[in-house]
Design a protein around this motif. Structure first.
Motif, mmCIF file in Angstrom:
data_model
loop_
_atom_site.group_PDB
_atom_site.id
_atom_site.type_symbol
_atom_site.label_atom_id
_atom_site.label_comp_id
_atom_site.label_asym_id
_atom_site.label_seq_id
_atom_site.Cartn_x
_atom_site.Cartn_y
_atom_site.Cartn_z
ATOM 1 N N ALA A 158 -86.526 -54.216 -15.579
ATOM 2 C CA ALA A 158 -86.031 -55.556 -15.912
ATOM 3 C C ALA A 158 -85.478 -56.252 -14.667
ATOM 4 C CB ALA A 158 -84.958 -55.457 -16.997
ATOM 5 N N VAL A 172 -80.288 -60.242 -15.403
ATOM 6 C CA VAL A 172 -80.012 -59.077 -16.250
ATOM 7 C C VAL A 172 -78.516 -58.953 -16.509
ATOM 8 C CG1 VAL A 172 -80.131 -56.552 -16.389
ATOM 9 C CG2 VAL A 172 -82.078 -57.858 -15.500
ATOM 10 N N SER A 219 -76.372 -59.066 -20.010
ATOM 11 C CA SER A 219 -75.480 -57.975 -20.396
ATOM 12 C C SER A 219 -74.097 -58.501 -20.762
ATOM 13 C CB SER A 219 -75.370 -56.946 -19.266
ATOM 14 O OG SER A 219 -74.662 -57.476 -18.160
ATOM 15 N N VAL A 246 -85.676 -57.055 -20.875
ATOM 16 C CA VAL A 246 -84.230 -56.964 -21.119
ATOM 17 C C VAL A 246 -83.972 -56.335 -22.480
ATOM 18 C CG1 VAL A 246 -82.132 -58.304 -21.481
ATOM 19 C CG2 VAL A 246 -83.687 -58.912 -19.619
#
Length: 217
Positions: A67, A76, A80, A127
């Motif tokens: 990713a 990314v 998160s 992802v």
């Protein structure tokens, strides 16, 4: 420690306590056997699941690296942060081979893509794949944490029970039996001395009787 009194009641008391110590040792040995069985079963399961977790973690990191390679670290990390959340955990007590251990129950960790807080239409499937893998890893970690605590608790209890068994086997029981033997020997010696004294007294009485009989003639 003072020497026990050489009496019949003390002899019976030492023998009774020795018998109780033997019964206690046998019960503890049975408990230890049950604990060892429970420990072996759970430790085997723990090792297997740790190996599975290691493989799952490696796969999760590969997906995360993929990713990052496709989207960049910033994108990314942004996803998160949006997916951050809390996991409810409830601790309960249970008994394993007579030992109280803590079990952990937790809420479902794995989520649907739309429940992760980011817009799924704007996020690359890589992802979601990484998120799926890491959520599965967290789920396994929470389950393993409770299992590892149980294994450690059983190991501690096995060690404690072994010390108790050894204390009874090598210290308490030999001491009580030794005291009982010494008391029995003392009582036997006292009985022999009393028998010898009575024999001497009878012999002396017989001699006095014979002496009086001769003097009266």
């Amino acid at each position: 420690m003072d020497a026990p009194s050489a009496t019949r009641s003390e002899l019976l008391a030492r023998r009774r306590r020795a018998n109780l110590a033997v019964q206690g040792r046998d019960l503890l040995q049975d408990k230890r056997t049950a604990l060892v069985r429970a420990f072996q079963a759970r430790s085997t399961s723990l090792l297997q699941r740790l190996e599975e977790l290691a493989r799952d973690a490696a796969q999760a990191h590969r997906r995360l690296d993929r990713a990052r390679a496709e989207l960049g670290t910033a994108a990314v990390e942004s996803a998160s942060f949006a997916a951050a959340g809390r996991i409810g955990v409830r601790l309960t007590d249970s008994a394993v081979a007579g030992v109280v251990v803590v079990d952990a129950e937790h809420a479902e960790v794995r989520r649907a893509p739309g429940a992760r807080g980011y817009e799924t239409t704007l996020v690359d499937p890589h992802v979601d794949a990484a998120a799926d893998a890491f959520e599965e890893e967290v789920d396994a970690l929470l389950d393993l944490a409770a299992l590892e605590l149980t294994v450690r608790r059983l190991a501690e209890e096995i060690a404690r029970t072994t010390r108790q068994v050894n204390g009874l086997e090598h210290v308490v029981i030999p001491r009580l039996r030794g005291e009982a033997r010494r008391i029995a020997l003392a009582l036997d010696e006292r009985e022999r001395e009393e028998i010898a004294r009575l024999k001497r007294a009878r012999t002396q009485a017989r001699r006095r009787t014979q002496a009086r009989s001769r003097s009266s003639r």
